[in-house]
Design an enzyme around this catalytic site. Structure first.
Site, mmCIF file in Angstrom:
data_model
loop_
_atom_site.group_PDB
_atom_site.id
_atom_site.type_symbol
_atom_site.label_atom_id
_atom_site.label_comp_id
_atom_site.label_asym_id
_atom_site.label_seq_id
_atom_site.Cartn_x
_atom_site.Cartn_y
_atom_site.Cartn_z
ATOM 1 N N LEU A 137 0.825 -1.114 -0.004
ATOM 2 C CA LEU A 137 -0.152 0.221 -0.033
ATOM 3 C C LEU A 137 0.774 1.478 0.029
ATOM 4 O O LEU A 137 0.680 2.229 -0.680
ATOM 5 C CB LEU A 137 -0.937 0.027 1.224
ATOM 6 C CG LEU A 137 -1.835 -1.227 1.281
ATOM 7 C CD1 LEU A 137 -2.955 -0.821 2.396
ATOM 8 C CD2 LEU A 137 -2.361 -1.723 -0.085
ATOM 9 N N ASP A 157 10.792 2.968 5.934
ATOM 10 C CA ASP A 157 10.625 1.571 6.108
ATOM 11 C C ASP A 157 11.695 0.840 6.866
ATOM 12 O O ASP A 157 12.684 1.633 7.074
ATOM 13 C CB ASP A 157 10.183 0.955 4.828
ATOM 14 C CG ASP A 157 9.404 -0.510 4.910
ATOM 15 O OD1 ASP A 157 8.266 -0.352 4.297
ATOM 16 O OD2 ASP A 157 9.956 -1.455 5.315
ATOM 17 N N LEU A 169 10.371 0.644 13.422
ATOM 18 C CA LEU A 169 9.286 1.501 14.074
ATOM 19 C C LEU A 169 9.582 1.036 15.730
ATOM 20 O O LEU A 169 9.086 1.880 16.481
ATOM 21 C CB LEU A 169 7.823 0.822 13.798
ATOM 22 C CG LEU A 169 7.514 0.872 12.377
ATOM 23 C CD1 LEU A 169 6.234 -0.115 11.941
ATOM 24 C CD2 LEU A 169 6.856 2.432 12.310
ATOM 25 N N GLY A 202 3.208 1.300 8.372
ATOM 26 C CA GLY A 202 4.229 0.394 8.367
ATOM 27 C C GLY A 202 3.685 -0.590 9.604
ATOM 28 O O GLY A 202 3.187 -0.106 10.601
ATOM 29 N N ILE A 217 3.589 -5.317 10.775
ATOM 30 C CA ILE A 217 3.509 -6.404 10.216
ATOM 31 C C ILE A 217 2.157 -6.548 9.619
ATOM 32 O O ILE A 217 1.152 -6.397 10.557
ATOM 33 C CB ILE A 217 3.921 -7.824 11.267
ATOM 34 C CG1 ILE A 217 5.185 -7.414 11.754
ATOM 35 C CG2 ILE A 217 3.509 -9.065 10.865
ATOM 36 C CD1 ILE A 217 5.545 -8.387 13.057
ATOM 37 N N SER A 250 -7.622 -1.741 10.692
ATOM 38 C CA SER A 250 -7.921 -3.003 9.663
ATOM 39 C C SER A 250 -9.220 -3.257 10.339
ATOM 40 O O SER A 250 -9.695 -3.188 11.705
ATOM 41 C CB SER A 250 -6.865 -3.974 10.063
ATOM 42 O OG SER A 250 -7.335 -5.192 9.540
ATOM 43 N N HIS A 271 -9.486 -6.154 10.922
ATOM 44 C CA HIS A 271 -9.467 -7.210 11.838
ATOM 45 C C HIS A 271 -9.613 -6.586 13.489
ATOM 46 O O HIS A 271 -9.537 -7.374 14.405
ATOM 47 C CB HIS A 271 -8.149 -7.794 11.800
ATOM 48 C CG HIS A 271 -8.236 -8.624 10.392
ATOM 49 N ND1 HIS A 271 -9.091 -9.744 10.055
ATOM 50 C CD2 HIS A 271 -7.523 -8.223 9.248
ATOM 51 C CE1 HIS A 271 -9.022 -10.053 8.819
ATOM 52 N NE2 HIS A 271 -8.170 -9.155 8.135
ATOM 53 N N TYR A 289 -2.917 -9.556 15.556
ATOM 54 C CA TYR A 289 -2.753 -8.525 14.683
ATOM 55 C C TYR A 289 -4.011 -7.435 14.797
ATOM 56 O O TYR A 289 -3.569 -6.345 14.776
ATOM 57 C CB TYR A 289 -2.742 -9.085 13.064
ATOM 58 C CG TYR A 289 -2.925 -8.252 12.042
ATOM 59 C CD1 TYR A 289 -1.937 -7.431 11.740
ATOM 60 C CD2 TYR A 289 -4.367 -8.039 11.610
ATOM 61 C CE1 TYR A 289 -2.064 -6.759 10.593
ATOM 62 C CE2 TYR A 289 -4.326 -7.259 10.191
ATOM 63 C CZ TYR A 289 -3.178 -6.359 9.884
ATOM 64 O OH TYR A 289 -3.414 -5.681 8.952
ATOM 65 N N ARG A 301 -15.468 -13.467 -0.342
ATOM 66 C CA ARG A 301 -15.642 -12.278 0.793
ATOM 67 C C ARG A 301 -15.149 -11.018 0.054
ATOM 68 O O ARG A 301 -15.773 -9.864 0.473
ATOM 69 C CB ARG A 301 -14.726 -12.804 1.808
ATOM 70 C CG ARG A 301 -14.321 -11.486 2.915
ATOM 71 C CD ARG A 301 -13.561 -12.189 4.055
ATOM 72 N NE ARG A 301 -13.163 -11.115 5.012
ATOM 73 C CZ ARG A 301 -12.135 -10.180 4.999
ATOM 74 N NH1 ARG A 301 -11.187 -10.429 3.919
ATOM 75 N NH2 ARG A 301 -11.925 -9.212 5.752
HETATM 76 N N1 LIG Z 1 -3.364 -4.700 2.169
HETATM 77 C C1 LIG Z 1 -4.522 -4.769 3.107
HETATM 78 O O1 LIG Z 1 -5.559 -5.223 2.564
HETATM 79 C C2 LIG Z 1 -4.702 -4.084 4.330
HETATM 80 C C3 LIG Z 1 -5.857 -4.458 5.188
HETATM 81 C C4 LIG Z 1 -6.099 -3.815 6.442
HETATM 82 C C5 LIG Z 1 -5.075 -3.158 7.000
HETATM 83 N N2 LIG Z 1 -3.667 -2.916 6.063
HETATM 84 C C6 LIG Z 1 -2.541 -2.236 6.879
HETATM 85 O O2 LIG Z 1 -2.130 -1.506 5.962
HETATM 86 C C7 LIG Z 1 -0.677 -1.312 6.266
HETATM 87 C C8 LIG Z 1 -0.060 -1.747 5.027
HETATM 88 O O3 LIG Z 1 -0.287 -2.965 4.393
HETATM 89 P P1 LIG Z 1 0.436 -3.573 3.378
HETATM 90 O O4 LIG Z 1 -0.454 -4.662 2.624
HETATM 91 O O5 LIG Z 1 1.119 -2.653 2.389
HETATM 92 O O6 LIG Z 1 1.625 -4.420 4.244
HETATM 93 P P2 LIG Z 1 3.203 -4.818 3.689
HETATM 94 O O7 LIG Z 1 3.386 -5.763 4.542
HETATM 95 O O8 LIG Z 1 3.182 -5.038 2.112
HETATM 96 O O9 LIG Z 1 3.814 -3.276 4.047
HETATM 97 C C9 LIG Z 1 3.957 -3.141 5.414
HETATM 98 C C10 LIG Z 1 5.320 -2.547 5.813
HETATM 99 O O10 LIG Z 1 5.745 -2.233 6.870
HETATM 100 C C11 LIG Z 1 7.076 -2.589 6.912
HETATM 101 N N3 LIG Z 1 7.490 -2.837 8.565
HETATM 102 C C12 LIG Z 1 7.002 -3.964 9.109
HETATM 103 N N4 LIG Z 1 7.684 -4.047 10.295
HETATM 104 C C13 LIG Z 1 8.353 -2.799 10.436
HETATM 105 C C14 LIG Z 1 9.336 -2.399 11.404
HETATM 106 N N5 LIG Z 1 9.419 -2.896 12.589
HETATM 107 N N6 LIG Z 1 9.793 -1.173 11.267
HETATM 108 C C15 LIG Z 1 9.689 -0.386 9.989
HETATM 109 N N7 LIG Z 1 8.941 -1.039 9.002
HETATM 110 C C16 LIG Z 1 8.495 -2.188 9.119
HETATM 111 C C17 LIG Z 1 7.569 -3.746 5.980
HETATM 112 O O11 LIG Z 1 8.785 -3.800 5.704
HETATM 113 C C18 LIG Z 1 6.433 -3.592 4.903
HETATM 114 O O12 LIG Z 1 7.319 -2.742 3.971
HETATM 115 C C19 LIG Z 1 -0.540 -2.247 7.239
HETATM 116 O O13 LIG Z 1 -0.272 -1.496 8.684
HETATM 117 C C20 LIG Z 1 -1.604 -3.407 7.273
HETATM 118 O O14 LIG Z 1 -1.767 -3.736 8.667
HETATM 119 C C21 LIG Z 1 -3.838 -3.434 4.973
#
Ligand SMILES: NC(=O)c1ccc[n+]([C@@H]2O[C@H](COP(=O)([O-])OP(=O)(O)OC[C@H]3O[C@@H](n4cnc5c(N)ncnc54)[C@H](O)[C@@H]3O)[C@@H](O)[C@H]2O)c1
Length: 275
Positions: A13, A32, A51, A71, A73, A110, A112, A135, A172
């Site tokens: 995202l 990141d 983070l 950012g 997991i 989220s 969730h 999560y 879904r």
């Molecule tokens: N993709 C979806 O459908 C969705 C749905 C609900 C919520 N989200 C939320 O949106 C956000 C982005 O989601 P995404 O799909 O791009 O996930 P993604 O895993 O592709 O991106 C998350 C990024 O966070 C970074 N990260 C993880 N731990 C870290 C740390 N300790 N320090 C610094 N950076 C760290 C990772 O390297 C990664 O690049 C997240 O918070 C996720 O929970 C996404």
């Protein structure tokens, strides 16, 4: 806006958001935990930061107006891993935002956080927390943190409860899909709405089968345009039998509602590769 910070910039995202966000500010600082990101935009710099490192978050947010905190997991994981990146990480972002005088945190929450509510009940933005995983529990923590920092310290927060921002690959997702374009529009509104206080909004497109109700956040001006119904014939033809006793099919959290705590669930979502 002078300086905008994006965490999770190397993620799926974050990669969608970098371009649009760079147009909303003089300087975009993308961050990141990975070593670097490809093809920086003209007004973009990259800062590698964990983070869970509070001092690094203090440096990252120095002089910023807002932070778009994506950012994390992005799947279910062990409690210790979630604690470090998603819970301590969220605290560090909010604390650094407060100490550096930022006006607002735009946060990727989220579905969730409320994933154990049954899908036969449409839930609004005021639905009580009902997490389906560690999560989701971390998303509840960060939302409560955001509310507390607003109540006690006047730091605004817009929590985007994203449903699923990925190509539609299962039944879904006919309700839960958030298109890339609607994601951008949602984040733009979370940034450019003049006053938000603490607010929660679902990140979902204008799907016919949308299972959540955003009317309580109408003031944010988020008006999604895309509709997953265009994929319904194909997806329903490919879907297996429906099991009304499976929480994964009956609850808002989907597969996250039926997995064991601590075990990843993303692989169960049958998200097709993007072409
Ligand atoms: N993709 C979806 O459908 C969705 C749905 C609900 C919520 N989200 C939320 O949106 C956000 C982005 O989601 P995404 O799909 O791009 O996930 P993604 O895993 O592709 O991106 C998350 C990024 O966070 C970074 N990260 C993880 N731990 C870290 C740390 N300790 N320090 C610094 N950076 C760290 C990772 O390297 C990664 O690049 C997240 O918070 C996720 O929970 C996404």
């Amino acid at each position: 806006m002078k300086k905008l910070v994006l965490t999770g910039a190397a993620g799926r995202l974050g990669t969608i958001l970098r371009g649009p966000l760079s147009k909303m500010c003089d300087a975009l600082v993308s961050s990141d935990i990975v070593d670097g990101i490809a093809e920086l935009l003209p007004n973009e710099t990259y800062l590698r930061a964990d983070l869970s490192d509070r001092a690094a978050m203090m440096d990252l947010l120095k002089g910023a107006d807002m932070v778009v905190h994506f950012g994390a997991i992005g799947d279910e994981a062990s409690f210790d891993d979630i604690l470090r990146s998603n819970i301590v990480g969220a605290y560090n972002v909010w604390e650094a935002a407060h100490q550096n005088g930022l006006s607002r945190v735009v946060y990727a929450s989220s579905i969730h956080a409320v994933g154990m509510h049954p899908k036969t009940e449409s839930i609004g933005v005021d639905a009580p927390h009902r997490p389906d995983t560690y999560y989701g529990l971390a998303k509840c923590f960060a939302e409560d943190l955001g509310r507390m920092f607003w109540d006690k310290r006047g730091l605004e927060a817009v929590c985007l409860r994203i449903l699923s921002c990925a190509p539609v690959g299962n039944a879904r997702a006919l309700g839960s899909w958030l298109s890339d374009g609607d994601l951008v529009h949602l984040v733009e509104r979370a940034i450019d709405t003049p006053v938000t206080g603490f607010s929660v909004i679902y990140g979902v497109s204008a799907n016919d089968r949308c299972p959540v109700d955003n009317s309580g956040a109408a003031f944010l001006g988020y008006r999604p345009r895309d509709n997953a119904e265009q994929f319904a014939d194909r997806i329903l033809a490919e879907s297996g039998p429906h099991d009304p006793t499976d929480p994964g099919q009956m609850c808002h959290g989907g597969p996250f509602a039926s997995i064991e705590l601590g075990q990843g669930a993303k692989s169960l979502l049958n998200i097709p590769d993007e072409d």
